[in-house]
Design a protein around this motif. Sequence first.
Motif, PDB file in Angstrom:
ATOM      1  N   ARG A 254       0.844  -1.195   0.000  1.00  0.00           N
ATOM      2  CA  ARG A 254       0.000   0.000   0.000  1.00  0.00           C
ATOM      3  C   ARG A 254       0.874   1.238   0.000  1.00  0.00           C
ATOM      4  O   ARG A 254       1.869   1.298   0.723  1.00  0.00           O
ATOM      5  N   TYR A 256       1.487   5.483   0.329  1.00  0.00           N
ATOM      6  CA  TYR A 256       1.011   6.684   1.016  1.00  0.00           C
ATOM      7  C   TYR A 256       1.750   7.881   0.445  1.00  0.00           C
ATOM      8  O   TYR A 256       2.970   7.845   0.305  1.00  0.00           O
ATOM      9  N   CYS A 258       3.071  11.452   0.957  1.00  0.00           N
ATOM     10  CA  CYS A 258       3.340  12.447   2.011  1.00  0.00           C
ATOM     11  C   CYS A 258       3.415  13.865   1.448  1.00  0.00           C
ATOM     12  O   CYS A 258       3.740  14.799   2.170  1.00  0.00           O
ATOM     13  N   LEU A 263      -3.226  13.279   2.926  1.00  0.00           N
ATOM     14  CA  LEU A 263      -2.633  11.955   2.695  1.00  0.00           C
ATOM     15  C   LEU A 263      -1.429  11.751   3.618  1.00  0.00           C
ATOM     16  O   LEU A 263      -1.139  10.630   4.051  1.00  0.00           O
ATOM     17  N   GLU A 266      -2.731  10.525   6.762  1.00  0.00           N
ATOM     18  CA  GLU A 266      -3.034   9.091   6.630  1.00  0.00           C
ATOM     19  C   GLU A 266      -1.747   8.264   6.772  1.00  0.00           C
ATOM     20  O   GLU A 266      -1.715   7.257   7.483  1.00  0.00           O
ATOM     21  N   ALA A 267      -0.666   8.732   6.112  1.00  0.00           N
ATOM     22  CA  ALA A 267       0.609   8.009   6.174  1.00  0.00           C
ATOM     23  C   ALA A 267       1.114   7.953   7.613  1.00  0.00           C
ATOM     24  O   ALA A 267       1.527   6.894   8.108  1.00  0.00           O
TER      25      ALA A 267
END
Length: 294
Positions: A254, A256, A258, A263, A266-267
Amino acid sequence: MKKVRKAVLPVAGFGTRVLPATKSIPKEMLPAFDRPAIQYVVDEARAAGVEHFIFVTGRNKGAIEDYFDRAYELETTLKEKNKTALLEELDRLCLPPGAASFVRQQAPLGLGHAVLCARDLVGDEPFAVLLPDVLVHASPSCLAQMTAAYAEVGGNIVAVDEVPAERVSSYGVIAPKTAGDQGPLIEMSGMVEKPPRESAPSRLKITGRYILQPEIFGLLATQARGAGGEIQLTDAMQRLMGSQTFHAFRYAGRDYDCGDKLLYLEAFAALALAHPELGKDARAVLEAVLARKP
Ligand code: UTP
């Protein structure tokens, strides 16, 4: 077939999407839980057997160079305080002597131009490009999966990930040679930057990990400016496709991003939750924050 020994990490961008955090800190040094984002990317490449790291830097990126250097004062203090576990961890994260090179991209003229700046340091061998603002959580590491695929097919390899149809217009998307190809390795016939949903050639977005042949440099050197007035890596790759094979590789894992505020959040949360020792406690902290009344 020559082994992929060198990786280019372009870190010369301004990170405008995450300002003001990136006004005086390189985007790549923003922490994703307990370590800077760039550390995950270097670890990913090391796990794939990369021996030499070429950072394409710009102004205000000195923190990256310092991070991969030894910190004698810190190490002496930790030694005096018997902080052996921390010392060992810092030692493990350090790159071996001579394994990192830094070259400046004097102006951010685009990703293709950044990669071109590494030409002399890469020389005449295949190499990896890892965009350090994309973190890929995967085991084996994304680049390790790619080098295994490279050993099978050679040529050039681009990591891809499937996205929902409504999101294809935000990404670079690959065009498969054979429509409907479902395997992990898909021969490519082209790439399209941010296609409208109706005409997108696939739902496979380009993730920011590449294995490229050195012939790309000759093309980058003559590459005209493309989208956004920048020298685009994808434009030179498209030209190289005329004479060399390109495979899209669907990695297991998955990614991510940055480089975008939400996002990045989320990371940060995902990597905190995945932390081998602190993941459980991190979950409790996040749940407590979410349970609070706004
Ligand atoms: P991005 O476009 O995501 O990075 O490029 P950026 O320019 O820093 O971001 P924004 O749009 O201003 O927020 C992907 C990667 O390529 C590098 C960036 O540092 C980033 O890691 N890059 C991009 C360069 O090294 N040089 C460039 O001229 C452009």
